[in-house]
Scaffold this active site. Structure first.
Site, PDB file in Angstrom:
ATOM      1  CD  GLU A  15      53.494  -5.929   0.379  1.00 39.96           C
ATOM      2  OE1 GLU A  15      53.798  -4.849   0.922  1.00 39.96           O
ATOM      3  OE2 GLU A  15      54.343  -6.752  -0.023  1.00 39.96           O
ATOM      4  NE  ARG A  66      63.929  -5.506  -3.137  1.00 41.56           N
ATOM      5  CZ  ARG A  66      62.940  -5.483  -2.251  1.00 41.56           C
ATOM      6  NH1 ARG A  66      62.191  -4.370  -2.129  1.00 41.56           N
ATOM      7  NH2 ARG A  66      62.677  -6.518  -1.489  1.00 41.56           N
ATOM      8  CG  HIS A 107      56.056  -2.563   2.341  1.00 43.88           C
ATOM      9  ND1 HIS A 107      56.080  -2.900   1.017  1.00 43.88           N
ATOM     10  CD2 HIS A 107      56.704  -1.370   2.441  1.00 43.88           C
ATOM     11  CE1 HIS A 107      56.725  -1.960   0.330  1.00 43.88           C
ATOM     12  NE2 HIS A 107      57.108  -1.021   1.181  1.00 43.88           N
ATOM     13  CD  GLU A 167      57.236  -6.005   5.250  1.00 39.75           C
ATOM     14  OE1 GLU A 167      56.238  -6.504   4.677  1.00 39.75           O
ATOM     15  OE2 GLU A 167      58.130  -5.395   4.641  1.00 39.75           O
TER      16      GLU A 167
END
Length: 292
Positions: A15, A66, A107, A167
């Protein structure tokens, strides 16, 4: 005061907008270029997962974004990203007792979400931030993911006392688009502008703004063998945050039939056809619209 801020790129190594922004501000000298604009802020610049960046992949073994639940941080996993998460938690956190006032994690998405600010709480601070961003960047979307308490999220940004994510899309993985990069840079600067105004007690009162609250993930139709039987319908593709009304087509089966949205209420899809969620068979996420 929001003094110590960690600006992070490369949590996912493919990204590229956040990665390039961090590299540019590092090479230009962030303190030299922006010190007067952000005089009350102590901003650090970090590439989170350099091994994934070198390989131009989202992650090497496990998704770094995560790994930051309290349970995961206490486990003894040998996975590269699990070990890296513990180091980053010490750098920015430790989570739950952090030395960093705000972590801003940048991101990209392959979905057509434009410039989206993701907040994890709807308290006074984040409502003010959302209104400030929407006022100064009207094209921005605000996504609220408060389906669980802040500390229960596994996101890197939750290592800070507060944490948000930028994002921006649509951008292919491993590719840098100028328009997406500029939106990323603008949103990062607007968030820092907010922090500067917050610290100097110079925030104005802004009007309520549109916010999308995360609902659930919708999966692709699958056969009994677990194979996809349909794709995103062309009328849904690239229409992130546009209302999806009952009866509107959502999927087109491979034999040419439409599958319609069967819920009684409209929803606001996002992360539509996100490439990173391919292995999970997630087609899109739903949201409700509210004003904050």
């Amino acid at each position: 005061m929001i003094n110590k801020i960690a600006l992070v790129g490369g949590t996912h190594g493919n990204e590229t907008s956040g990665i390039q922004l961090i590299h540019n501000w590092q090479s230009e000298g962030f303190s030299d270029a922006l010190s007067s604009r952000y005089s009350s802020l102590d901003v650090s610049l970090t590439i989170a997962n350099p091994d994934a960046l070198s390989a131009n992949v989202r992650f090497v073994e496990e998704d770094l974004n995560r790994q930051f639940t309290l349970e995961a941080l206490s486990n003894s996993s040998d996975a590269k990203e699990a070990k890296l998460a513990k180091k980053l938690n010490q750098q920015f956190g430790p989570k739950g007792n952090s030395t960093t006032d705000l972590v801003i994690d940048i991101h990209n998405t392959t979905s057509n979400m434009g410039a989206t600010l993701i907040i994890l709480e709807a308290d006074d601070f984040h409502i003010q931030l959302a209104r400030f961003v929407k006022h100064h960047m009207p094209e921005a979307n605000i996504l609220l993911e408060d389906e669980k308490p802040y500390l229960e999220h596994g996101y890197l940004c939750t290592t800070g006392k507060r944490g948000v994510m930028i994002e921006v899309g649509a951008q292919p993985q491993g590719v840098l688009r100028e328009d997406v990069y500029l939106l990323t840079q603008t949103m990062a600067e607007v968030i820092l502008d907010f922090c500067q105004a917050y610290n100097t007690d110079s925030l104005e009162q802004y009007a309520e703004c549109e916010v999308f609250r995360l609902g659930e993930n919708i999966k692709f139709p699958l056969s009994a063998e677990g194979k996809r039987t349909a794709m995103i319908h062309h009328s849904l593709q690239d229409n992130d945050f546009a209302p999806l009304i009952p009866g509107a087509p959502v999927f087109r089966t491979f034999d040419g039939k439409d599958i319609e949205w069967q819920e009684a209420q409209e929803t606001y899809p996002h992360f539509i056809n996100e490439a990173a969620y391919h292995k999970l068979d997630v087609a899109f996420a739903t949201a409700t619209r509210l004003m904050l």
